[in-house]
Scaffold this motif. Structure first.
Motif, mmCIF file in Angstrom:
data_model
loop_
_atom_site.group_PDB
_atom_site.id
_atom_site.type_symbol
_atom_site.label_atom_id
_atom_site.label_comp_id
_atom_site.label_asym_id
_atom_site.label_seq_id
_atom_site.Cartn_x
_atom_site.Cartn_y
_atom_site.Cartn_z
ATOM 1 N N HIS A 46 91.309 -76.689 -104.155
ATOM 2 C CA HIS A 46 91.417 -75.589 -103.193
ATOM 3 C C HIS A 46 91.282 -74.240 -103.911
ATOM 4 O O HIS A 46 90.620 -73.324 -103.399
ATOM 5 N N ARG A 47 91.869 -74.120 -105.094
ATOM 6 C CA ARG A 47 91.737 -72.871 -105.853
ATOM 7 C C ARG A 47 90.283 -72.630 -106.240
ATOM 8 O O ARG A 47 89.774 -71.511 -106.152
ATOM 9 N N ASP A 48 89.612 -73.706 -106.699
ATOM 10 C CA ASP A 48 88.203 -73.573 -107.059
ATOM 11 C C ASP A 48 87.368 -73.123 -105.864
ATOM 12 O O ASP A 48 86.536 -72.215 -105.966
ATOM 13 N N LEU A 49 87.589 -73.747 -104.739
ATOM 14 C CA LEU A 49 86.805 -73.415 -103.546
ATOM 15 C C LEU A 49 87.145 -72.035 -103.005
ATOM 16 O O LEU A 49 86.263 -71.317 -102.516
ATOM 17 N N ASP A 50 88.408 -71.636 -103.114
ATOM 18 C CA ASP A 50 88.784 -70.270 -102.696
ATOM 19 C C ASP A 50 88.054 -69.242 -103.551
ATOM 20 O O ASP A 50 87.581 -68.212 -103.043
ATOM 21 N N ASP A 51 87.958 -69.518 -104.848
ATOM 22 C CA ASP A 51 87.248 -68.604 -105.741
ATOM 23 C C ASP A 51 85.763 -68.549 -105.383
ATOM 24 O O ASP A 51 85.176 -67.462 -105.283
ATOM 25 N N LEU A 52 85.123 -69.696 -105.182
ATOM 26 C CA LEU A 52 83.696 -69.733 -104.858
ATOM 27 C C LEU A 52 83.422 -69.097 -103.498
ATOM 28 O O LEU A 52 82.441 -68.369 -103.333
ATOM 29 N N ALA A 53 84.294 -69.352 -102.540
ATOM 30 C CA ALA A 53 84.123 -68.744 -101.218
ATOM 31 C C ALA A 53 84.336 -67.234 -101.280
ATOM 32 O O ALA A 53 83.648 -66.459 -100.606
ATOM 33 N N GLY A 54 85.274 -66.790 -102.120
ATOM 34 C CA GLY A 54 85.519 -65.359 -102.274
ATOM 35 C C GLY A 54 84.342 -64.624 -102.882
ATOM 36 O O GLY A 54 84.158 -63.423 -102.651
ATOM 37 N N ARG A 55 83.523 -65.335 -103.649
ATOM 38 C CA ARG A 55 82.298 -64.754 -104.221
ATOM 39 C C ARG A 55 81.079 -65.007 -103.322
ATOM 40 O O ARG A 55 79.950 -64.742 -103.719
ATOM 41 N N HIS A 56 81.335 -65.528 -102.129
ATOM 42 C CA HIS A 56 80.269 -65.805 -101.150
ATOM 43 C C HIS A 56 79.239 -66.789 -101.688
ATOM 44 O O HIS A 56 78.046 -66.672 -101.421
ATOM 45 N N LEU A 57 79.717 -67.780 -102.441
ATOM 46 C CA LEU A 57 78.838 -68.793 -103.004
ATOM 47 C C LEU A 57 78.778 -70.049 -102.132
ATOM 48 O O LEU A 57 77.840 -70.836 -102.246
ATOM 49 N N LEU A 58 79.796 -70.265 -101.303
ATOM 50 C CA LEU A 58 79.815 -71.341 -100.326
ATOM 51 C C LEU A 58 80.797 -70.955 -99.227
ATOM 52 O O LEU A 58 81.475 -69.939 -99.323
ATOM 53 N N ARG A 59 80.837 -71.781 -98.189
ATOM 54 C CA ARG A 59 81.793 -71.550 -97.104
ATOM 55 C C ARG A 59 82.864 -72.627 -97.152
ATOM 56 O O ARG A 59 82.546 -73.807 -97.278
ATOM 57 N N LYS A 60 84.107 -72.216 -97.058
ATOM 58 C CA LYS A 60 85.218 -73.164 -97.019
ATOM 59 C C LYS A 60 85.714 -73.243 -95.574
ATOM 60 O O LYS A 60 86.185 -72.246 -95.020
ATOM 61 N N GLN A 61 85.586 -74.411 -94.993
ATOM 62 C CA GLN A 61 86.016 -74.619 -93.623
ATOM 63 C C GLN A 61 87.145 -75.636 -93.596
ATOM 64 O O GLN A 61 87.578 -76.111 -94.643
ATOM 65 N N ARG A 62 87.611 -75.979 -92.441
ATOM 66 C CA ARG A 62 88.763 -76.871 -92.311
ATOM 67 C C ARG A 62 88.486 -78.238 -92.966
ATOM 68 O O ARG A 62 87.757 -79.070 -92.431
ATOM 69 N N GLY A 63 89.041 -78.421 -94.158
ATOM 70 C CA GLY A 63 88.906 -79.690 -94.860
ATOM 71 C C GLY A 63 87.553 -79.933 -95.498
ATOM 72 O O GLY A 63 87.311 -81.006 -96.057
ATOM 73 N N ARG A 64 86.638 -78.928 -95.443
ATOM 74 C CA ARG A 64 85.282 -79.148 -95.944
ATOM 75 C C ARG A 64 84.800 -77.931 -96.724
ATOM 76 O O ARG A 64 85.216 -76.806 -96.473
ATOM 77 N N ALA A 65 83.863 -78.178 -97.626
ATOM 78 C CA ALA A 65 83.126 -77.116 -98.300
ATOM 79 C C ALA A 65 81.681 -77.231 -97.836
ATOM 80 O O ALA A 65 81.100 -78.317 -97.850
ATOM 81 N N VAL A 66 81.082 -76.103 -97.422
ATOM 82 C CA VAL A 66 79.754 -76.109 -96.813
ATOM 83 C C VAL A 66 78.840 -75.189 -97.607
ATOM 84 O O VAL A 66 79.198 -74.049 -97.929
ATOM 85 N N ALA A 67 77.623 -75.677 -97.920
ATOM 86 C CA ALA A 67 76.666 -74.918 -98.717
ATOM 87 C C ALA A 67 75.912 -73.916 -97.853
ATOM 88 O O ALA A 67 75.767 -74.087 -96.640
ATOM 89 N N PHE A 68 75.413 -72.869 -98.498
ATOM 90 C CA PHE A 68 74.479 -71.955 -97.866
ATOM 91 C C PHE A 68 73.089 -72.590 -97.853
ATOM 92 O O PHE A 68 72.837 -73.563 -98.561
ATOM 93 N N PRO A 69 72.143 -72.031 -97.068
ATOM 94 C CA PRO A 69 70.785 -72.589 -97.032
ATOM 95 C C PRO A 69 70.144 -72.628 -98.415
ATOM 96 O O PRO A 69 70.405 -71.780 -99.267
ATOM 97 N N ALA A 70 69.266 -73.611 -98.622
ATOM 98 C CA ALA A 70 68.676 -73.849 -99.945
ATOM 99 C C ALA A 70 67.904 -72.647 -100.468
ATOM 100 O O ALA A 70 67.993 -72.312 -101.651
ATOM 101 N N LEU A 71 67.129 -71.968 -99.632
ATOM 102 C CA LEU A 71 66.330 -70.838 -100.096
ATOM 103 C C LEU A 71 67.212 -69.730 -100.645
ATOM 104 O O LEU A 71 66.929 -69.135 -101.680
ATOM 105 N N THR A 72 68.314 -69.460 -99.943
ATOM 106 C CA THR A 72 69.241 -68.429 -100.407
ATOM 107 C C THR A 72 69.805 -68.795 -101.777
ATOM 108 O O THR A 72 69.886 -67.971 -102.677
#
Length: 268
Positions: A46-72
């Motif tokens: 959760h700490r890792d994902l909070d850090d990545l989401a805080g840098r707008h590198l992925l989206r953290k949703q309820r129980g899941r981590a979600v990637a941004f589109p491939a081109l981005t």
């Protein structure tokens, strides 16, 4: 049961980049599955994902981590800057002593080149020409370095400029050396998902006496929308030892000099 050794910040960042890559490859992943896959506690993940989401590198949703589109993810600076960092450090270390005081240097917007900047900042009478706002900002305070920022169409997500204004300015320059990277390399052919950036790279090649391509192993075995030449357009390719042998052989078959370097393992 012994306590785990506390990891260095570099090792933590390497794990987080591996988590980001895993999520990118799978599109979305359950957080508890990520914790099991990376052998860390759920709280640590959760700490890792909070850090990545805080840098707008992925989206953290309820129980899941979600990637941004491939081109981005392939192009945006925020995704690229900390990926394959050990390899990028090794590539830049391999070219640092080839840059002479008093020379004019072309640099594209590749984050691969960022680890080279401290070495450049120590040189005298160096003129750097770049389309990268981030690179210009990092070098702008170096007392012996003159920076020319190529202005054109600014792309905020990539923090750099492209377009005919950039390529026209490059056509009027003559540089001693161009340093560039690539988004994708397959059997010696070069690709980029955005044509504007491919055009900038070609213009830099045409304006430089010599050119070096710095590309880590993660760039190989891939294609993107726009092809823009081959590695034979460069004088030397510098990559790391994790590149597949078939890719190395394909480049050498094109007649280009290929150098490989060994990245250092992060301290723990």
């Amino acid at each position: 049961m012994t306590a785990r050794t506390r990891l260095s910040q570099a090792a933590v960042e390497e794990r987080r980049q591996a988590v980001l890559q895993y999520v990118a490859e799978h599109g979305e992943t359950r957080i508890d599955d990520l914790a099991r896959n990376f052998d860390v506690s759920l709280m640590t993940m959760h700490r890792d994902l909070d850090d990545l989401a805080g840098r707008h590198l992925l989206r953290k949703q309820r129980g899941r981590a979600v990637a941004f589109p491939a081109l981005t993810m392939e192009t945006a600076t925020r995704f690229r800057e900390n990926s394959a960092l050990a390899a990028k450090n090794a590539l830049c270390a391999a070219v640092a002593d080839r840059i002479r005081p008093g020379s004019t240097l072309l640099m594209d917007d590749s984050t691969t080149l960022f680890p080279l900047l401290p070495a450049l900042a120590r040189l005298d009478q160096l003129h750097v020409v770049t389309n990268s706002v981030g690179l210009a900002q990092r070098l702008g305070s170096a007392p012996g370095v003159s920076v020319t920022l190529l202005g054109g169409h600014y792309r905020g997500d990539f923090n750099s400029c492209t377009g005919p204004t950039v390529t026209r300015a490059l056509s009027q320059l003559r540089a001693d050396l161009a340093l560039m990277s690539a988004t994708a390399v397959l059997e010696g052919r070069l690709f980029h998902p955005l044509n504007d950036y491919a055009e900038v790279k070609l213009a830099m090649l045409a304006s430089a006496e010599q050119s070096l391509l710095l590309a880590d192993h993660s760039k190989f075995g891939k294609t993107a929308t726009y092809a823009y030449g081959t590695v034979a357009d460069y004088h030397t390719v510098i990559t790391d030892t994790s590149v597949p042998d078939a890719e190395l052989a394909a480049m050498r078959d094109l007649g280009v000099d290929v150098e490989t370097v060994e990245p250092e393992e992060p301290s723990q």
